[in-house]
Motif scaffolding. Structure first.
Motif, mmCIF file in Angstrom:
data_model
loop_
_atom_site.group_PDB
_atom_site.id
_atom_site.type_symbol
_atom_site.label_atom_id
_atom_site.label_comp_id
_atom_site.label_asym_id
_atom_site.label_seq_id
_atom_site.Cartn_x
_atom_site.Cartn_y
_atom_site.Cartn_z
ATOM 1 N N ALA A 1 0.840 -1.206 0.000
ATOM 2 C CA ALA A 1 0.000 0.000 0.000
ATOM 3 C C ALA A 1 0.871 1.251 0.000
ATOM 4 N N HIS B 1 -3.438 7.076 -3.650
ATOM 5 C CA HIS B 1 -4.701 6.547 -3.147
ATOM 6 C C HIS B 1 -5.280 7.523 -2.136
ATOM 7 N N VAL C 1 -8.530 7.920 0.738
ATOM 8 C CA VAL C 1 -9.582 7.265 1.510
ATOM 9 C C VAL C 1 -10.567 8.326 2.009
ATOM 10 N N ALA D 1 -1.774 6.476 2.285
ATOM 11 C CA ALA D 1 -2.799 7.120 1.460
ATOM 12 C C ALA D 1 -3.027 8.550 1.930
ATOM 13 N N VAL E 1 -11.173 4.754 -1.890
ATOM 14 C CA VAL E 1 -11.496 3.817 -0.810
ATOM 15 C C VAL E 1 -12.486 4.528 0.106
ATOM 16 N N ILE F 1 -6.603 -0.395 0.285
ATOM 17 C CA ILE F 1 -5.781 0.436 -0.601
ATOM 18 C C ILE F 1 -5.151 -0.429 -1.695
#
Lengths: 299, 299
Positions: free
Chosen positions: B10, B16, B18, B41, B95, B296
């Protein structure tokens, strides 16, 4: 409490006799001779006399002359099953053990109306687990006999397991009917049955135990988990008996404990006139001995 | 493979984000700040701005000024849920994470027809377990969402879990539909479904994996147990994914692994447009981090 204590208790109780149906099997004879060496019981071995003698000799020549082991020649697996069952029926033995025959063959003889061991009750499987880092024995029922028991069958399965628990010194066992959640949910039959079983216990329909469910596994066996969820229950965190809702739950939990948690187990079939030991080839010699000890304690 | 490897993976995947619905909760912020510290993230935190700032400050004043954490004020749990979901819908985040709101509130927003995250597929729970003394991760599905899935739902549950497995480097996962026995038995629906799922895999209806069942748990995860029983199967003894027949089996197995086997776990909800993290208060901080990492990785 550990499983070893069952062996100690079985050795203290005298005058128990185990009838073994079709004993001509190396692993069965291994369990028999180990049990005799620990003075757990007398054995009536049904099967092929010469083969049984040969196997006994392999374990030690003194076993051939040990008066605690008697051989009764039979000509077929069916005959071995029927004679072993009848020995229990005639009170010559008070524990039945499966040897080298299919479970179905033995159970057919057990259910025979003439000389079988029916009581009218459901037959159910009760397994006693010793889990590493866990202080007490946990009984799980039913992981092997009843696929999807209904409410009244579950009540009998609890009754059978309570009798086993009491025979090993757990006088008022705490019983947790297991579900995926702690609340009653009409889409989950396990929670409805758990609620009914709890009430049946409160009304005296299920005795000699304290039933409280539904409980998910964590809340049944961990006080911390139950406290975390704010669950008020006399059983939560200290269940002695886990009633699983289906055979699939029981079988998967059973194998998870053995393969992932490194647990030890002894198990019997309860609900007949005498406890029945149904060990399988996959069981270790240690597990077979624990099963014999559990059966002898509960005989 | 260990769960730590998911955190490493990740951290390697960049960009990424969230979206956290109702982040104003100490344990949620703990997971968020741990994830930021490990550079897993970026986070969009929906909820009460002042409360979130206060909680962030408790974890370290630098988090208040960390550009990887953005706060989006909302006035209610429902609004937090809807805005977080819409952030994923608008591809500002990939996410979704549940904060201090009921699961039902979040899922209602997820299933919203206008801005929700439906794909037409079943939503299902996928848990990745690291079991002590066991060499590889085991994925278990579905232990939390689907109570008694039918055959086609099970096929989708497999599909969802296969996508998760592939995202963490298990390119052709071996899938074991679990039952209490290895043979097809018309009185046990799990065995019938397992047989159908195996055939659906052979016919290309379930892809990117090898499905073979029914298998009992021991034969799915132990080559020795499978060999002992003479089971010929490409999956036996080396299953990556265990498809449990019912939620009760999954829930009990899940808790057995945590409480009896000392396993670690990370879990996500799969089948929506983006993975969803539904951690609960009972989860450890470590488990929440593993769940975030798994989400992730699979985003």
């Amino acid at each position: 409490m550990k499983l070893q204590s069952l062996i100690n208790q079985a050795a203290e109780d005298k005058n128990h006799t185990v009838a073994v149906a079709e004993a001509e099997d190396s692993e069965v004879i291994e369990a028999v001779t180990q049990a005799v060496a620990k003075n757990l019981a007398n054995f009536m071995l049904f099967g092929d006399r010469d083969k049984i003698l040969g196997l006994l000799e392999e374990k030690g020549t003194h076993f051939i002359h040990d008066e605690r082991i008697q051989i009764f020649p039979t000509n077929s697996k069916l005959m071995a099953a029927e004679h072993a069952v009848n020995a229990v029926n005639l009170k010559k033995a008070n524990v039945l053990m499966k040897g080298n025959i299919p479970t179905a063959t033995l159970l057919k003889a057990v259910l025979n109306k003439e000389f079988g061991l029916r009581t009218g009750n459901v037959l159910s499987h009760v397994a006693a687990f010793e889990v590493p880092h866990y202080s007490r024995l946990i009984l799980i029922t039913d992981a092997a006999m009843n696929i999807t028991p209904d409410l009244m069958q579950k009540a009998q399965i609890i009754h059978n397991s309570v009798e086993i628990a009491r025979s090993i010194g757990i006088n008022t066992p705490k019983v947790a009917p297991i579900a995926a959640i702690e609340e009653v949910n009409p889409t989950m039959q396990a929670t409805l049955d758990a609620a009914s079983l709890t009430l049946m216990n409160q009304r005296g329909q299920i005795q000699n135990c304290i039933v409280d469910g539904p409980l998910a596994l964590d809340n049944a066996i961990s006080k911390l988990a139950a406290k975390h969820k704010g669950i008020q229950s006399n059983v939560a965190g200290e269940a002695d008996i886990l009633l699983v809702p289906t055979l699939e739950v029981g079988n998967t939990l059973y194998k998870s404990l053995i393969y992932f948690a490194g647990a030890k187990v002894g198990a019997v079939i309860a609900g007949a006139k005498a406890p029945i030991v149904l060990t399988s080839r996959a069981d270790t010699a240690e597990s077979k001995l624990y099963s014999l000890a559990l059966a002898i304690c509960s005989a």
